[in-house]
Structures are given as C-alpha cells and as structure tokens.
Design a protein around this motif. Structure first.
Motif, mmCIF file in Angstrom:
data_model
loop_
_atom_site.group_PDB
_atom_site.id
_atom_site.type_symbol
_atom_site.label_atom_id
_atom_site.label_comp_id
_atom_site.label_asym_id
_atom_site.label_seq_id
_atom_site.Cartn_x
_atom_site.Cartn_y
_atom_site.Cartn_z
ATOM 1 N N ARG A 1 -1.099 4.705 8.726
ATOM 2 C CA ARG A 1 -1.383 5.508 7.536
ATOM 3 C C ARG A 1 -2.026 4.673 6.424
ATOM 4 O O ARG A 1 -2.265 5.169 5.335
ATOM 5 C CB ARG A 1 -0.087 6.120 7.007
ATOM 6 C CG ARG A 1 0.616 7.012 7.996
ATOM 7 C CD ARG A 1 1.983 7.429 7.490
ATOM 8 N NE ARG A 1 1.889 8.435 6.425
ATOM 9 C CZ ARG A 1 2.942 8.890 5.768
ATOM 10 N NH1 ARG A 1 4.141 8.434 6.023
ATOM 11 N NH2 ARG A 1 2.799 9.805 4.822
ATOM 12 N N CYS A 2 -2.260 3.394 6.709
ATOM 13 C CA CYS A 2 -2.619 2.477 5.637
ATOM 14 C C CYS A 2 -4.134 2.397 5.483
ATOM 15 O O CYS A 2 -4.874 2.274 6.460
ATOM 16 C CB CYS A 2 -2.046 1.092 5.942
ATOM 17 S SG CYS A 2 -2.368 -0.119 4.674
ATOM 18 N N LYS A 3 -4.588 2.471 4.218
ATOM 19 C CA LYS A 3 -6.020 2.375 3.931
ATOM 20 C C LYS A 3 -6.565 0.978 4.220
ATOM 21 O O LYS A 3 -7.727 0.801 4.539
ATOM 22 C CB LYS A 3 -6.263 2.701 2.446
ATOM 23 C CG LYS A 3 -6.348 4.192 2.159
ATOM 24 C CD LYS A 3 -6.828 4.430 0.739
ATOM 25 C CE LYS A 3 -5.651 4.660 -0.194
ATOM 26 N NZ LYS A 3 -6.011 4.979 -1.558
ATOM 27 N N PHE A 4 -5.696 -0.010 4.072
ATOM 28 C CA PHE A 4 -6.156 -1.393 4.165
ATOM 29 C C PHE A 4 -5.805 -2.042 5.494
ATOM 30 O O PHE A 4 -5.807 -3.255 5.608
ATOM 31 C CB PHE A 4 -5.539 -2.231 3.030
ATOM 32 C CG PHE A 4 -5.715 -1.604 1.690
ATOM 33 C CD1 PHE A 4 -6.947 -1.662 1.040
ATOM 34 C CD2 PHE A 4 -4.675 -0.932 1.076
ATOM 35 C CE1 PHE A 4 -7.117 -1.079 -0.201
ATOM 36 C CE2 PHE A 4 -4.835 -0.346 -0.157
ATOM 37 C CZ PHE A 4 -6.060 -0.411 -0.804
ATOM 38 N N CYS B 1 3.756 -7.426 3.637
ATOM 39 C CA CYS B 1 2.410 -6.920 3.914
ATOM 40 C C CYS B 1 1.468 -8.095 4.126
ATOM 41 O O CYS B 1 1.534 -9.094 3.416
ATOM 42 C CB CYS B 1 1.926 -6.065 2.742
ATOM 43 S SG CYS B 1 0.318 -5.337 3.038
ATOM 44 N N PHE B 2 0.584 -7.972 5.109
ATOM 45 C CA PHE B 2 -0.336 -9.083 5.414
ATOM 46 C C PHE B 2 -1.432 -9.241 4.363
ATOM 47 O O PHE B 2 -2.170 -10.202 4.377
ATOM 48 C CB PHE B 2 -0.956 -8.878 6.797
ATOM 49 C CG PHE B 2 0.026 -9.106 7.901
ATOM 50 C CD1 PHE B 2 0.663 -10.338 8.020
ATOM 51 C CD2 PHE B 2 0.339 -8.108 8.808
ATOM 52 C CE1 PHE B 2 1.580 -10.559 9.037
ATOM 53 C CE2 PHE B 2 1.258 -8.324 9.818
ATOM 54 C CZ PHE B 2 1.878 -9.552 9.928
ATOM 55 N N LEU B 3 -1.542 -8.279 3.447
ATOM 56 C CA LEU B 3 -2.513 -8.435 2.361
ATOM 57 C C LEU B 3 -2.111 -9.582 1.446
ATOM 58 O O LEU B 3 -2.938 -10.172 0.771
ATOM 59 C CB LEU B 3 -2.585 -7.156 1.537
ATOM 60 C CG LEU B 3 -3.248 -5.928 2.173
ATOM 61 C CD1 LEU B 3 -3.095 -4.729 1.248
ATOM 62 C CD2 LEU B 3 -4.708 -6.193 2.457
ATOM 63 N N TYR B 4 -0.811 -9.876 1.393
ATOM 64 C CA TYR B 4 -0.325 -10.862 0.431
ATOM 65 C C TYR B 4 0.180 -12.139 1.079
ATOM 66 O O TYR B 4 0.293 -13.157 0.431
ATOM 67 C CB TYR B 4 0.785 -10.238 -0.424
ATOM 68 C CG TYR B 4 0.325 -8.982 -1.101
ATOM 69 C CD1 TYR B 4 -0.455 -9.042 -2.253
ATOM 70 C CD2 TYR B 4 0.608 -7.732 -0.554
ATOM 71 C CE1 TYR B 4 -0.917 -7.883 -2.859
ATOM 72 C CE2 TYR B 4 0.153 -6.574 -1.154
ATOM 73 C CZ TYR B 4 -0.611 -6.655 -2.306
ATOM 74 O OH TYR B 4 -1.078 -5.521 -2.882
ATOM 75 N N PRO C 1 0.818 -1.222 0.000
ATOM 76 C CA PRO C 1 0.000 0.000 0.000
ATOM 77 C C PRO C 1 0.850 1.270 0.000
ATOM 78 O O PRO C 1 0.453 2.265 -0.619
ATOM 79 C CB PRO C 1 -0.793 -0.119 1.295
ATOM 80 C CG PRO C 1 -0.838 -1.562 1.605
ATOM 81 C CD PRO C 1 0.412 -2.164 1.062
ATOM 82 N N TYR C 2 2.003 1.202 0.660
ATOM 83 C CA TYR C 2 2.871 2.385 0.681
ATOM 84 C C TYR C 2 3.429 2.668 -0.702
ATOM 85 O O TYR C 2 3.437 3.818 -1.154
ATOM 86 C CB TYR C 2 4.015 2.188 1.681
ATOM 87 C CG TYR C 2 5.001 3.322 1.668
ATOM 88 C CD1 TYR C 2 4.632 4.589 2.119
ATOM 89 C CD2 TYR C 2 6.296 3.142 1.180
ATOM 90 C CE1 TYR C 2 5.517 5.636 2.091
ATOM 91 C CE2 TYR C 2 7.193 4.185 1.150
ATOM 92 C CZ TYR C 2 6.796 5.434 1.614
ATOM 93 O OH TYR C 2 7.681 6.469 1.576
ATOM 94 N N THR C 3 3.885 1.621 -1.374
ATOM 95 C CA THR C 3 4.420 1.796 -2.721
ATOM 96 C C THR C 3 3.332 2.320 -3.650
ATOM 97 O O THR C 3 3.573 3.210 -4.469
ATOM 98 C CB THR C 3 4.960 0.462 -3.261
ATOM 99 O OG1 THR C 3 5.620 -0.227 -2.228
ATOM 100 C CG2 THR C 3 5.906 0.683 -4.401
ATOM 101 N N VAL C 4 2.127 1.764 -3.503
ATOM 102 C CA VAL C 4 1.003 2.223 -4.337
ATOM 103 C C VAL C 4 0.783 3.712 -4.098
ATOM 104 O O VAL C 4 0.641 4.503 -5.040
ATOM 105 C CB VAL C 4 -0.261 1.411 -4.000
ATOM 106 C CG1 VAL C 4 -1.455 1.961 -4.774
ATOM 107 C CG2 VAL C 4 -0.055 -0.062 -4.319
#
Lengths: 357, 522
Positions: B486-489, B512-515, B442-445
């Motif tokens: 700061r993360c949206k997700f 990242c725990f999203l992946y 998310p930070y890179t995005v």
C-alpha cells in the motif's frame, strides 16, 4: 422495581390465566357431541317413551337447555365448589374431585422428587462439563445425553425394570420393586385407610411423619426406579442446556473482566460464569416440567403406580370416555403447570436483577 | 481519598514499568494461522500515558490483551517474547505451558500442560488487577449483570488487599492513649483551621474510622476539654470494635500472609527455572511443597469456614472494602456513590458504567491501567468526561496508562508518547507532538492526512487523503515490510526484508527503509 412487587404482579396475572384455562376445559367439554353425555343417563331397558323422558331429564340435569354463557357460569360455579362431575371406570369410580385429591399427591411426590434430584445432579455435572468443552468428559456427557434423549421413556422404564428389577434383574431377589400395585396395604396401620395414607396422601412423607421407618423404606424403594427413569429423561436435556449456557457465558466480556481483576480460575467459574449460565436453564426447567407430566402418565402405567397419570389414562381407556374426568384432570395438569411456571419466573427474577421491570 | 505521594509523576528518570519485547501472538483458525502480532516491542514508564493507534485489525487490542495474558485459548496463543510487568517476566514459563507442533497452516497440535497452566494462572491472578488493571470498550458487556456494582468492586479489593485491610483493623483495635496523646498534641500545636482539619483527616484515615470524621470535627470544635475528647474517641472506637473477632482477623491475616509467601516462592522458582539453576529450582520447589502442606493443615478449618460462609466470616473485611468501594466511586466522579454501590449495572448509564469499571480497576492501586478503547462505545460528552477522569487519575496518583484507540484526536488530547501499529507491527514510536508535526513512516503520514486538521491551510488540505488498499489478511501477510503493497514509496528491498524499529532521532523510532537500512534478522 423490587422483587416483592414483581412477585405480587406475577400472582395477579395468574387469575386471568386460570380463567382462560377454565374456559378452555369448558370448550373441550362442549366440543364433544352432547348425545355422548346424555347416553350415560338413559337406561337400555326402558321403553321409547321412557327414554324420551329420561333424555329430557338428563338435558335438564346437565343444563344443556340453557344458553352457552349461562352454562359456562354454571360450570364456573361448579368448579369453585369443587364439583368436577363424576366418573365411572374400573380404576376409580366416584366424583372426579375426590379422585384427584386421592391420586394427585402421589404424582406430586414423584414429580417433586424427580425435579429435585435432576437439579441436584444437573447443576454440578453441567458446570463440570461446561467448564471443559471438547474434553473427554464432555464427549461422555454428550453421548449420554443424546442417547437417553433419543430413547422413549417407556423403553427406558422397561430397560430399568429388566436390569434392576426384583427377581428379574441382575440383583435377583435383592432388586428393586418393579410394580407399585397394592403396596401401601402390605402393613396394617391406622393411618392408611383404603390404600390412602393420611394426612398428606404421600406415602413416604406420611410414613416419616408417623415415624414408621419400615413403611418409609418400602415407599422409598418403590420410588427409586420410577424417579430414576424420570430423572434420566429430564437430565439428558437439562445437562445439554447447562453445558451450552456455560460455554456461552464463558465467552462473555464480563468473564474476561473477572480474569483481568485477578479472580482465580475456580472462582471465575463459580462466581461469574455459573450463575449467569444457569439463567436460561431455569426457564428450561419450567418447560421440562410439562414433559415430566407427560412422562408421569407413562411411568405410572409401566410401574403400575396409583397416581394422577393412571387416573387420566383411565378416563379415556374405559368402555365410555369419561368426559368429566378428562376435563377435570386436564384442568389440574394445567394448574400444576401454571404454578410451576410461576415458581420458575420468581426464581428467575430472584437470580437475574434485570428481570424486575 | 487516595493519596500516594511517592507516586508523583516522574517519567524519564525511572525504569520502565512495562517492557514488551518481541511479542508474537498467533491465532490458530481453520483457515490458517493468523499472525496477529509479529515481534512487537515497546516500553511504558511509570506515570506516562502511552497511546497505541492504528486501523481496526492492526493488533492494538491483541497487544493489550497479551499484556494481561488474556488471549482466549483456543484459538489464540502467545507464541514468544517477553512481557515484564514491574520487572517480572510473566512469560517466563511460556515454554512449559504447552507443546505445539505445527504441521501445516491448518493443522496444529497443541498439548497443554495442566500443571504448568495452573501455576501460571495462579501467578497471573496475583498480578492482574493488582499491579496492572484493564478497562474495556463496552462497559455494559464488561460488567457482570447479576452482581451489584459494589460487590464487583469489593471482589477486586478483597482479592488483593486483605493484608492491608487487616492491618488497618488491627491498628484501630490497638489504638491507645499514646496515639491519642500524640494526636491531641499535634492538634493543639496548630491554630489554622484547615490544617487542623487535615490532621483530623489523617488521624481518621490512619486508624480506619472515617465514618467518625464529621462527629470528631464538631466534637473538637465545640470542646476545649482534652480528656473529654479522648474518652469520646475511645468510645467511638469501642463502638466500632463490637462484633469483631480479633482472633479471626489475625488468623485470616496470617493465612493470607502465608499465601503471599507462597506466591513469592513460586515467582522465585519460575525465575530459577528460566535461568536453568536446577539446584535452586529444586530447593524452591521443596519449600513450596512444604509450605503448601503446612498451610493446608493449619488453616483447614479456616478454609472450610471461608468456603461455606465467606460473607459471614469476612464481614469486617467486607465492611472496610465497601467503604473503600464508595471512596473509589466518588474518586471517579460518580454522584451518590452510596446508592450506586448497591445498584446493578443495568441501572446505570454507559458513562456511569465505564466509571464504575475504572473504579474497579483502581481497587488495589495498580501502577498501570490498560484502557482498551474505553470511549468508543460512549457518546461524545461522556467520552470527554471519561478521558478527563483518566487524565486526572494519571496526574493525581501517577498511574501509568496504556491507551488504545483509533481516534487521533483522543491521542493528541491524552498521550505523552504514541506507538503506531500496522498489521501486527509497531511501525513508529515517538512523542505526541512529534507524531503530529513530523510523522516519518509512510503509514503514519497517510493516517495523519486522512483526518481533518484545524492547523493546516485550507486550500492545501481541501480534500482528505485515503490510504489505498486495505489491511492485509494476516494469515498470509505480505513479505518484508507488511505495509509495502500500500506504500507510495515502496522499494525493492521492502518486499524482501522486514525493516527494524530504529531510533532515527532522539525519542523517535521508525521501522522503514526510507530512514534506515537496518532490517530484522531471521
């Protein structure tokens, strides 16, 4: 621009500065009430009428009836011819120029020895301490510097006399001489005339020139205490300054570059930090010189040495203030200071290539 | 010119030149401990350009400075991890350097070991500038203002290349008729003008007589008499031999050879110390002591000479080094290198200063260059030139580059692989194309959406996104994933555990725990 041109230009700047200095001493002379100047030309026994005549003669002799700019030109003319007036004191009576000629070399000997000694001590010691900020050696250096810096120089001189002085100090009769009164006359040699040695008037140097080691030794031990005290007083400030410069420079980017190149730690200090750290200290040495000249006056008095300081003191401590003496000595102190600053500037330019604009 | 054919770019096959593993760097301040780097790991292969990108204060520069072990101490210290440079772990003796007792955030007692630090610095001074070099953000601050450019480059050359320089001098000294015969034979066997020139070029650089290349060219063009050419060459070399004391050269060479040995032994000693082989360690220690005593006794006079009048005794070396400095300056496209070599830094423009810095970094052919925002302080046209030089050097001599910047455009231009840093963590690592086309973290995005891009549709990207919030205070970093505030997700787990940098597709690592569910164990 090349260093050569910088030095030449710096020399040329000396001329207007010198002019300004002369102007200042002239203003100094004219700022005092003229009656004081005239008074010394009037005999107390004369009648009122004779006094009026004497007064007019004095005014004419001193040029006080001329307009100020013309007086200044006369003054300038006198200085160029080395005529600085006459002074009458118990310490020295005669032309001011002659007095300066006789007493200045001794003061120069004292000052030069002090400057050389303090630089020789301050640079290695300052580098050592500056390379180890907040270490025990730094703490000792700080205590020493602040302690000495806080002591008035005459107090330091008295302390030195009490501790190291001949017959009164811890070394007893093997101590160092505490008074310079009359010491050149102890031996009769042809090159000492009227207490003044020839040709440089600096006893230690002259003795070496003539190869007379006994007198050289005597002159040397007479120099130790005054030079030591003056050195201590200068060293205190200088050491702090070099230390600060070292700490400051060690945090600069180019020091990091040097380490990144693989320069060994010792060489980083020696080659990259030290030179840059000494730059501001060079300027400070010039400033300390001014303080040194003030210190010399006190030191010569405390140690009873016959130098410029005593001469200066004599002009204002007698029955009558010797205005020509004051103006002459101030002029010479000013010239010495100017020359010192010139040397400092040239050394600075030599060390720092950025300065040659 | 530098030609190193064995170094031609080869990314994938070889083993990494720099390995950073679990690097932890902290700064002890009066307000608390700044956890500047928290277990950063990455690898850089020879010949590749690796970019590190992130906001200011994310730890990019701390990472590069840690690799050089140039963290200012106090206040900073590398607290743990491994940094392998050319297979040697420069942090092998980290434990022995200082005893650190952390009572509280603001009360830390550090007891440095003088002896261990001395040895550590000795070793690093052989590695820095030799195996790995660094250039800095502000070239006008990074050059010593009171030293000539040439002297600064020569210093680096003379530090690391004494052996090769003395070999060159000795080889030239021993130039005999056999070598000349071989050279003439090669030359006569070739009719192509360019190839003949190349042979001459090789010959002069082999024997270190580059200054005679011109005259040799014209001599060979205008003369058909082989023996005459030979005697002329001998004369030229003889001229060069004058004033060189060969005995001194070989003595200095020997001295540096032993010093090199000492360095190797120390490396072995540290290695043994690390693995715990006390017997080997003691044996090496004795050897080092004996060798050191031997060097001190045998070369006492030489060392005094070098200490007192280095310029005089090292003159032949300095001459070679100066020639090489000029060569390096022309390699980085400086016009008039013969003049620049004698100028002071303040006489050059910012771009020229940075080029001089690069030349200095190249002095001993390091295989890796760390460029810490080398173009940030320069104007745009100069920036492009400097980037081009770095890129050229990378292609020409196969030098690996660790490129640190906050400028995504520069990353796109320069790098093969990119690591994205956030608050002292490496959050994503992949190839340059992948990071722009398919950012995962998310930070890179957020980072990608915060710069204008020519390849996106206008209506969609009419306004630039910002990442809400600011970089966290690293004295009290957020728990778990440092980006979660700061993360949206952000999910529940994000504030509890720290995600691990795992490979989610080939050559693409994300923390990242999203992946991935994997978290770091502590």
């Amino acid at each position: 621009m090349e260093l050569r041109y910088y030095i030449i230009r710096r020399f040329l700047i000396l001329i207007p500065t010198l002019f300004g200095l002369v102007l200042l001493t002239f203003i100094l002379l004219r700022a005092i009430p003229t009656s004081d100047l005239i008074a010394s030309f009037i005999s107390q026994k004369a009648t009122a009428q004779e006094r009026v005549i004497e007064k007019q003669q004095a005014i004419a002799y001193l040029g006080l009836n001329q307009p100020l700019p013309v007086q200044f030109l006369y003054y300038l003319n006198d200085i160029i011819h080395g005529n600085l007036g006459v002074m009458y004191t118990s310490f020295y009576t005669g032309p001011v120029m002659g007095g300066i000629e006789r007493f200045l070399p001794y003061t120069l000997e004292l000052s030069i020895a002090t400057v050389i000694l303090s630089i020789l001590i301050a640079i290695p010691l300052g580098t050592y301490i500056g390379a180890r900020p907040n270490s025990p050696s730094d703490a000792i250096g700080r205590i020493f510097s602040l302690g000495v810096y806080a002591m008035p120089i005459f107090w330091l001189a008295l302390l030195a006399q009490i501790i190291f002085g001949k017959n009164i100090g811890i070394f007893g009769s093997y101590g160092l001489p505490i008074s310079g009164e009359g010491y050149p006359t102890t031996t009769k040699v042809p090159w000492i005339v009227n207490n003044v040695s020839e040709p440089t008037h600096m006893l230690f140097v002259d003795a070496l020139l003539h190869g007379n080691l006994t007198i050289a030794y005597s002159a040397f031990i007479h120099l130790i205490l005054p030079v030591g005290v003056l050195t201590l007083s200068i060293l205190a400030g200088l050491l702090r300054f070099i230390r600060a410069g070292m700490v400051d420079t060690a945090n600069q980017e180019f020091v990091k570059t040097a380490r990144a190149k693989g320069v060994p730690e010792k060489l980083v200090l020696r080659r990259h930090v030290r030179k840059n750290a000494l730059l501001p200290s060079v300027t400070v040495i010039g400033l300390l010189m001014a303080g040194l000249l003030g210190g010399v006056v006190v030191i010569e008095y405390v140690f009873q040495l016959r130098g410029m300081g005593r001469l200066t003191l004599a002009t204002i401590t007698g029955l009558n203030i010797q205005f020509y003496g004051v103006a002459g000595t101030v002029l010479f102190f000013g010239i010495i200071l100017m020359i010192t600053n010139l040397i400092v500037d040239v050394v600075y330019a030599f060390l720092d290539p950025r300065i040659r604009y | 010119m530098i030609t190193q054919e064995e170094n031609v770019k080869e990314i994938s096959a070889s083993k990494p030149y720099i390995v950073v593993k679990d690097l932890v760097t902290q700064f002890f301040t009066s307000k608390g401990i700044v956890k500047a780097l928290d277990k950063v790991s990455f690898e850089i292969y020879p010949g590749e350009i690796y970019g590190l990108v992130g906001e200011s204060g994310c730890g990019k520069s701390v990472t590069s400075t840690s690799i050089m072990d140039l963290i200012p101490d106090p206040p900073g210290r590398i607290m743990g991890g491994e940094i392998y440079i050319d297979s040697f772990n420069i942090l092998s003796d980290l434990r022995s350097l200082a005893k650190i007792r952390i009572k509280s955030e603001t009360e830390v007692k550090i007891k440095r070991s003088k002896r261990a630090n001395k040895r550590h610095n000795e070793i690093l001074s052989q590695i820095r500038g030799n195996k790995i070099s660094m250039i800095f953000q502000e070239p006008f601050l990074a050059l010593n203002p009171t030293m000539r450019i040439g002297d600064q480059i020569m210093e680096s050359i003379l530090l690391h290349n004494i052996l090769s320089i003395s070999d060159g001098i000795i080889k030239r000294h021993n130039l005999n008729s056999n070598d000349l015969d071989k050279f003439m034979k090669n030359l006569n066997g070739e009719n192509d003008h360019l190839k003949r020139k190349k042979i001459i070029n090789n010959f002069v650089s082999e024997f270190g007589i580059q200054e005679f290349e011109e005259s040799l060219n014209s001599l060979i063009e205008n003369s058909t008499d082989d023996s005459y050419v030979k005697t002329e060459i001998i004369n030229m070399v003889q001229e060069n031999k004058k004033n060189i004391d060969m005995k001194l050269i070989s003595e200095i060479r020997e001295y540096y050879y032993y010093k090199n040995q000492l360095f190797q032994l120390t490396l072995e000693e540290i290695q043994a110390e690390r693995t715990g082989e006390t017997a080997i360690r003691n044996q090496k220690h004795e050897q080092i002591k004996a060798l050191r005593r031997y060097i001190n006794n045998k070369y006492f006079v030489l060392r005094m000479k070098l200490r007192l009048a280095e310029k005089h005794y090292m003159a032949p070396f300095r001459k070679e080094a100066r020639r090489r400095a000029i060569e390096l300056l022309s390699l980085v496209n400086i016009a008039g290198p013969e003049i620049v070599v004698d100028s002071y830094p303040h006489e050059l423009s910012g771009g020229m200063q940075q080029r001089a810095m690069i030349a200095m970094a190249l002095a001993s052919n390091p295989k890796m260059l760390i460029a810490d925002e080398p173009t940030t302080a320069l104007d745009v046209t100069t920036q492009a030139q400097i980037l081009e030089i770095i890129k050229d050097l990378n292609e020409l001599i196969g030098m690996g580059v660790l490129f640190i910047t906050h400028d995504l455009a520069v990353i796109a231009e320069m790098c093969d692989r990119v690591g994205v840093m956030y608050a002292g963590n490496l959050v994503e690592e992949t190839s340059t194309t992948e990071i722009f086309n398919d950012p995962k973290h998310p930070y890179t995005v957020g980072l990608m959406n915060s710069v204008p891009r020519a390849d996106r549709k206008r209506e969609k990207e009419i306004r630039l996104d910002t990442i809400p919030g600011t970089v966290p205070n690293l004295i009290t970093p957020p728990s778990g994933c440092r980006f979660h505030p700061r993360c949206k997700f952000a999910m529940d787990i994000c504030s509890l555990k720290k995600p691990k940098l795992v490979e989610i597709s080939p050559q693409h690592k994300v923390a990242c725990f999203l992946y991935s569910d994997e978290s770091e164990v502590d």
